[in-house]
Enzyme design. Sequence first.
Site, mmCIF file in Angstrom:
data_model
loop_
_atom_site.group_PDB
_atom_site.id
_atom_site.type_symbol
_atom_site.label_atom_id
_atom_site.label_comp_id
_atom_site.label_asym_id
_atom_site.label_seq_id
_atom_site.Cartn_x
_atom_site.Cartn_y
_atom_site.Cartn_z
ATOM 1 N N CYS A 3 2.907 -4.081 -0.081
ATOM 2 C CA CYS A 3 4.170 -3.321 0.028
ATOM 3 C C CYS A 3 4.014 -1.924 -0.565
ATOM 4 O O CYS A 3 4.554 -0.953 -0.033
ATOM 5 C CB CYS A 3 5.301 -4.073 -0.652
ATOM 6 S SG CYS A 3 5.804 -5.533 0.279
ATOM 7 N N GLU A 10 10.779 -6.193 1.251
ATOM 8 C CA GLU A 10 10.858 -4.731 1.246
ATOM 9 C C GLU A 10 10.176 -4.131 2.472
ATOM 10 O O GLU A 10 10.632 -3.126 3.013
ATOM 11 C CB GLU A 10 10.312 -4.136 -0.061
ATOM 12 C CG GLU A 10 8.988 -4.648 -0.552
ATOM 13 C CD GLU A 10 9.093 -5.887 -1.433
ATOM 14 O OE1 GLU A 10 9.575 -6.920 -0.913
ATOM 15 O OE2 GLU A 10 8.641 -5.858 -2.593
ATOM 16 N N GLU A 52 8.303 -15.972 5.929
ATOM 17 C CA GLU A 52 7.011 -16.651 5.733
ATOM 18 C C GLU A 52 6.517 -17.272 7.042
ATOM 19 O O GLU A 52 7.218 -17.301 8.054
ATOM 20 C CB GLU A 52 7.153 -17.696 4.623
ATOM 21 C CG GLU A 52 7.532 -17.031 3.298
ATOM 22 C CD GLU A 52 7.549 -17.985 2.116
ATOM 23 O OE1 GLU A 52 7.571 -19.217 2.303
ATOM 24 O OE2 GLU A 52 7.554 -17.464 0.976
ATOM 25 N N CYS A 90 4.436 -6.215 -4.221
ATOM 26 C CA CYS A 90 3.015 -6.558 -4.127
ATOM 27 C C CYS A 90 2.210 -5.336 -3.653
ATOM 28 O O CYS A 90 2.768 -4.318 -3.209
ATOM 29 C CB CYS A 90 2.812 -7.734 -3.174
ATOM 30 S SG CYS A 90 2.923 -7.301 -1.425
HETATM 31 N N1 THU Z 1 7.697 -11.486 -1.856
HETATM 32 C C1 THU Z 1 8.509 -10.497 -1.398
HETATM 33 O O1 THU Z 1 9.192 -10.659 -0.381
HETATM 34 N N2 THU Z 1 8.550 -9.336 -2.089
HETATM 35 C C2 THU Z 1 7.903 -9.119 -3.275
HETATM 36 O O2 THU Z 1 8.048 -8.039 -3.851
HETATM 37 C C3 THU Z 1 7.057 -10.166 -3.836
HETATM 38 C C4 THU Z 1 6.818 -11.352 -2.986
HETATM 39 C C5 THU Z 1 7.722 -12.781 -1.137
HETATM 40 C C6 THU Z 1 6.507 -13.099 -0.330
HETATM 41 C C7 THU Z 1 6.571 -14.633 -0.276
HETATM 42 O O3 THU Z 1 7.420 -15.010 0.781
HETATM 43 C C8 THU Z 1 7.251 -15.017 -1.566
HETATM 44 O O4 THU Z 1 7.849 -13.827 -2.082
HETATM 45 C C9 THU Z 1 6.302 -15.602 -2.589
HETATM 46 O O5 THU Z 1 5.206 -14.792 -2.769
#
Ligand code: THU
Length: 133
Positions: free
Chosen positions: A90, A54, A43, A87
């Site tokens: 991705c 991913e 983040e 998401c």
């Molecule tokens: N996030 C992922 O790393 N992968 C996903 O498939 C969904 C969301 C992360 C992004 C962010 O750091 C946190 O989850 C909350 O959205």
Amino acid sequence: MKEEMIKCAYAAMKNAYAPYSKFRVGACVLCYDGSMFYGTNVENASYGLTNCAERTAIFSAIANGKKKADIHSIAVVSESEHLITPCGACRQVFSECLDPNTVIYLSNGKKEAQFKVKDLLPYPFSSEDIQHV
Ligand code: THU
């Protein structure tokens, strides 16, 4: 192999940098030669710069010389009550960097599911759509 990938994705998840959401995600890319590449969400105080687990794992595989044809599957794990699915950003990256038939394994430690790239993002925007007039 799926169970090994999920285990490695959970190990990677422990490295998540998620001070804002506190939501940790881990991922593991398996290549046909047996090599694995890991990813976590990373983040940023400028939230939109966050990179999902991913995507980090896929970018790591590519940065280490792997091509689309080298990648067998990917596992994505979280500690969420609900099974999370990747998401939209991705999914778009999957459609660029993975074969449409590549399998994505999902786990939250309680439930599991699997999808093919082509089913997570039908009708992707692709290089074929870029036309210069
Ligand atoms: N996030 C992922 O790393 N992968 C996903 O498939 C969904 C969301 C992360 C992004 C962010 O750091 C946190 O989850 C909350 O959205």
